[in-house]
Design a protein around this motif. Structure first.
Motif, PDB file in Angstrom:
ATOM      1  N   LEU A  40      80.822  48.231 -22.535  1.00 53.33           N
ATOM      2  CA  LEU A  40      79.965  47.346 -21.749  1.00 53.33           C
ATOM      3  C   LEU A  40      80.753  46.317 -20.946  1.00 53.33           C
ATOM      4  N   PRO A 196      82.017  46.078 -27.522  1.00 50.13           N
ATOM      5  CA  PRO A 196      80.652  46.618 -27.391  1.00 50.13           C
ATOM      6  C   PRO A 196      80.605  47.814 -26.439  1.00 50.13           C
ATOM      7  N   PRO A 197      79.740  48.764 -26.722  1.00 49.73           N
ATOM      8  CA  PRO A 197      78.775  48.834 -27.822  1.00 49.73           C
ATOM      9  C   PRO A 197      79.334  49.436 -29.101  1.00 49.73           C
ATOM     10  N   GLN A 200      79.376  47.063 -32.237  1.00 45.46           N
ATOM     11  CA  GLN A 200      78.121  46.898 -32.966  1.00 45.46           C
ATOM     12  C   GLN A 200      77.723  48.170 -33.710  1.00 45.46           C
ATOM     13  N   GLN A 201      78.006  49.322 -33.113  1.00 49.50           N
ATOM     14  CA  GLN A 201      77.667  50.582 -33.790  1.00 49.50           C
ATOM     15  C   GLN A 201      78.478  50.745 -35.074  1.00 49.50           C
ATOM     16  N   SER A 266      70.628  50.757 -19.444  1.00 50.37           N
ATOM     17  CA  SER A 266      70.077  51.582 -20.511  1.00 50.37           C
ATOM     18  C   SER A 266      70.148  53.061 -20.138  1.00 50.37           C
ATOM     19  N   TYR A 269      74.094  54.132 -19.903  1.00 53.13           N
ATOM     20  CA  TYR A 269      74.812  54.254 -21.173  1.00 53.13           C
ATOM     21  C   TYR A 269      74.024  55.010 -22.238  1.00 53.13           C
ATOM     22  N   TYR A 271      71.416  54.006 -24.053  1.00 50.35           N
ATOM     23  CA  TYR A 271      71.023  53.185 -25.188  1.00 50.35           C
ATOM     24  C   TYR A 271      69.632  52.629 -24.914  1.00 50.35           C
ATOM     25  N   ASP A 275      68.441  47.705 -27.975  1.00 49.65           N
ATOM     26  CA  ASP A 275      69.813  47.691 -28.495  1.00 49.65           C
ATOM     27  C   ASP A 275      70.765  47.087 -27.470  1.00 49.65           C
ATOM     28  N   LEU A 276      70.598  47.500 -26.223  1.00 43.55           N
ATOM     29  CA  LEU A 276      71.489  47.019 -25.171  1.00 43.55           C
ATOM     30  C   LEU A 276      71.365  45.502 -24.995  1.00 43.55           C
ATOM     31  N   TYR A 279      73.308  43.816 -27.649  1.00 41.87           N
ATOM     32  CA  TYR A 279      74.748  43.871 -27.377  1.00 41.87           C
ATOM     33  C   TYR A 279      75.141  42.843 -26.322  1.00 41.87           C
TER      34      TYR A 279
END
Length: 323
Positions: A40, A196-197, A200-201, A266, A269, A271, A275-276, A279
């Motif tokens: 990101l 990120p991302p 976080q994952q 979104s 990527y 996601y 969630d985005l 992040y």
């Protein structure tokens, strides 16, 4: 008299040729090739692409025949090699590998900053639940030696242990997506310094532990990613200016229209917007053109002999405002 006339004519022809070459510099380029990397931190490039800001800027500069090619490469080594072979015109990299390139003779310089980004060193197993638990069997995934993650880890090791090379023999070079895949296997001796991302994952993985973050390593906020290009692009002022304006517009778009930006990113990527948003709401995720921390990286890397002293006299920015 005839000799003087011939000399005058020859000089006039040389001037005409030089003028023609200068005028053609903006139009001779047929394709503008741009590469970012994973994560990101590069979100403004996705905005630029999706919203057509660069296409609009090129058309406005009278460069409608210039096509745009977008690439995604795994690390700065790939970007450097592509730029050397002229298969790449503009790239986005962390400050330390950019500096190493300058020190080794690359003619690239900074166009603009694009982002500050949170980063973290993450363990995938309870077997390594602290920095003290790291031993010689532990492998630390970074994009490449000399990457910003590597230098941040070196800064921390120097401050805490007096040895910037403490972890160098444990580094493994992988792209962020490949690093995330490795972390999902749950190997007890694997760490990943990521952003990120992926950060976080990985933090959602069972037994994951955050051992260290980037700002702790650096000692405060810093620019994570800068845009760079070689002299041949800077010497093409219409293209250079069009790109710089489009980048600034893309960064401004994220701040001015956050919901629209989330929708675009979104899709880019893959996601969910929820969630985005989580992040991108991280307080260390900042998109801006300013470049912060450059001098500190230079000072540390010269002191540790990662860079030569000659870098201190290098021009690191394009444009007289920053030189």
């Amino acid at each position: 008299m005839k000799t003087n006339n011939r000399l005058s004519f020859a000089l006039i022809m040389i001037v005409v040729v030089l003028l023609l070459l200068g005028c053609s510099n903006d139009t001779e380029k047929e394709t503008l090739i741009i590469a970012d990397q994973f994560g990101l931190a590069y979100a403004p490039i996705e905005i630029m692409k999706n919203q057509g800001f660069l296409r609009e800027a090129l058309d406005g500069a009278g460069l409608s025949t210039v096509t745009i090619e977008w690439k995604r490469l795994g690390n700065t080594t790939a970007i450097r090699e592509a730029m050397l072979s002229e298969d790449l015109d503009i790239g986005f990299v962390g400050i330390p590998p950019f500096l190493i390139g300058v020190d080794n003779g690359m003619d690239w310089r900074i166009i603009s900053g694009i982002s500050q980004t949170p980063s973290a060193l993450i363990a995938s197993s309870k077997a390594v639940d602290s920095l003290e638990a790291i031993d010689d069997s532990t492998r630390i995934i970074v994009p490449q030696p000399g990457s910003i993650q590597h230098i941040l880890l070196s800064m921390y090791a120097k401050r805490m242990y007096g040895d910037s090379k403490k972890y160098d023999h444990q580094l493994v070079a992988m792209s962020h997506p490949d690093g995330y895949t490795a972390m999902r296997t749950g190997a007890s001796n694997t760490l990943h310094f990521t952003t990120p991302p992926f950060m976080q994952q990985e933090m959602k993985l069972e037994n994951a532990t955050v051992l260290l973050d980037g700002e702790t390593c650096f000692g405060g906020p810093f620019t994570f990613i800068v845009g760079i290009c070689p002299e041949r692009i800077y010497d093409n002022p219409k293209i250079y200016t069009a790109f710089k304006n489009a980048l600034e517009k893309s960064i401004e778009f994220i701040g001015t229209y956050p919901e629209d930006a989330l929708e675009v990113l979104s899709e880019s990527y893959d996601y969910s917007e929820a969630d985005l948003k989580a992040y991108m709401d991280h307080p260390q995720m900042i998109y801006e053109t300013d470049v912060r921390g450059l001098d500190a990286f230079v000072s540390f890397m010269v002191e540790e002999e990662i860079l030569s002293d000659s870098i201190l006299n290098s021009d690191l920015y394009w444009g007289s405002d920053n030189e």
